[in-house]
Design a protein around this motif. Structure first.
Motif, PDB file in Angstrom:
ATOM      1  N   THR A 163       0.797  -1.223   0.000  1.00  0.00           N
ATOM      2  CA  THR A 163       0.000   0.000   0.000  1.00  0.00           C
ATOM      3  C   THR A 163       0.833   1.278   0.000  1.00  0.00           C
ATOM      4  N   THR A 164       2.138   1.146   0.215  1.00  0.00           N
ATOM      5  CA  THR A 164       3.016   2.310   0.239  1.00  0.00           C
ATOM      6  C   THR A 164       4.236   2.051  -0.631  1.00  0.00           C
ATOM      7  N   ARG A 176       6.929   9.497  -0.713  1.00  0.00           N
ATOM      8  CA  ARG A 176       6.093   8.368  -0.293  1.00  0.00           C
ATOM      9  C   ARG A 176       4.757   8.513  -1.003  1.00  0.00           C
ATOM     10  N   CYS A 177       4.317   7.416  -1.621  1.00  0.00           N
ATOM     11  CA  CYS A 177       3.052   7.402  -2.355  1.00  0.00           C
ATOM     12  C   CYS A 177       2.162   6.291  -1.820  1.00  0.00           C
ATOM     13  N   ARG A 178       0.900   6.578  -1.694  1.00  0.00           N
ATOM     14  CA  ARG A 178      -0.078   5.544  -1.363  1.00  0.00           C
ATOM     15  C   ARG A 178      -0.456   4.842  -2.657  1.00  0.00           C
ATOM     16  N   SER A 187      -2.794   6.703  -5.006  1.00  0.00           N
ATOM     17  CA  SER A 187      -3.904   7.360  -4.314  1.00  0.00           C
ATOM     18  C   SER A 187      -3.439   8.734  -3.864  1.00  0.00           C
TER      19      SER A 187
END
Length: 187
Positions: A97-98, A111-113, A122
Motif C-alpha cells: 500500500t506504500t 512516499r506514495c499511497r 492514491s
C-alpha cells in the motif's frame, strides 16, 4: 509476466522489455522515445502483485524530465508520475500500500499511497525525507520486515535506515563512495 515463463522483465535503454532465455529482447514499450528530452530508464522493482515499476531520467539530467512507469501483469506500460529528475529505487511496504521513490538530483525521498488491487497511486506523492547538500543523493531502496526504509546514499559512502514516520534511525558506512541499491538477507 505469467504467460512468459522463463522471461525476465527489465528497464533497459528507453523502455521496458522482456529478456528471454535465448537472449532475445521483446519490447513492451519504449516510452522514453516519445519524450521531448532524450532519456533513459533507471531503477526498477516488482511489487508483491507482479507489477514492474521503473523510473527514468534525461541523459543530460534535465530538471523535471524523469518519470515513473508501471508495467501491469498483462504487459501494458503506464506513466504514473512525471516531473521527476532522476527517479530511483522504488520500494514497497510488504502490504503493497506504500511505495517509496527517490528523486536523487532533488535529494528527496517521496512516499506514495498505492491501491494494491489496481496499482493506481492514491493522491499525489508526499515528501518523506529531504536531504541536505553534502549528504549524498538517495538511490536504490528496500523496506525491511519492520517497515523501515533502507536507502543507498550515492556520493556519501553510506546506507541509511529510516523509521516509517521519517526519522533517521541509523547511518551505516560502506566501503564504496557510490552505493546504488540495498538488498537485505532474511534471518
Amino acid at each position: 509476466m505469467a504467460d512468459r515463463p522463463g522471461a525476465w522483465i527489465a528497464a533497459v535503454g528507453t523502455g521496458i522489455a522482456l529478456l528471454t532465455t535465448d537472449g532475445a529482447v521483446e519490447w513492451l514499450d519504449r516510452p522514453e522515445d516519445r519524450t521531448p528530452v532524450a532519456g533513459r530508464m533507471n531503477d526498477g522493482v516488482a511489487d508483491a502483485t507482479g507489477r514492474f515499476w521503473a523510473g527514468s531520467m534525461a541523459y543530460d539530467g534535465a530538471h523535471g524530465s524523469g518519470s515513473l512507469y508501471r508495467t501491469d501483469p498483462g504487459g501494458t506500460v503506464v506513466r504514473v508520475l512525471d516531473g521527476l529528475t532522476i527517479a530511483n529505487g522504488p520500494a514497497f511496504t510488504t502490504d503493497g500500500t506504500t511505495m517509496y521513490l527517490a528523486d536523487t538530483a532533488a535529494g528527496t525521498i517521496l512516499r506514495c499511497r498505492v491501491d494494491p488491487v489496481s496499482g493506481d497511486l492514491s493522491g499525489g506523492p508526499e515528501t518523506f525525507a529531504r536531504l541536505r547538500d553534502g549528504e549524498g543523493g538517495p538511490d536504490g531502496m528496500t523496506v525491511d520486515a519492520e517497515g523501515c526504509l533502507w536507502v543507498a546514499m550515492w556520493g556519501a559512502g553510506a546506507v541509511r535506515r529510516y523509521h516509517p514516520d521519517g526519522r533517521l534511525l541509523h547511518t551505516l558506512g560502506v566501503p564504496a563512495p557510490h552505493p546504488t541499491s540495498v538488498c537485505l538477507h532474511p534471518k
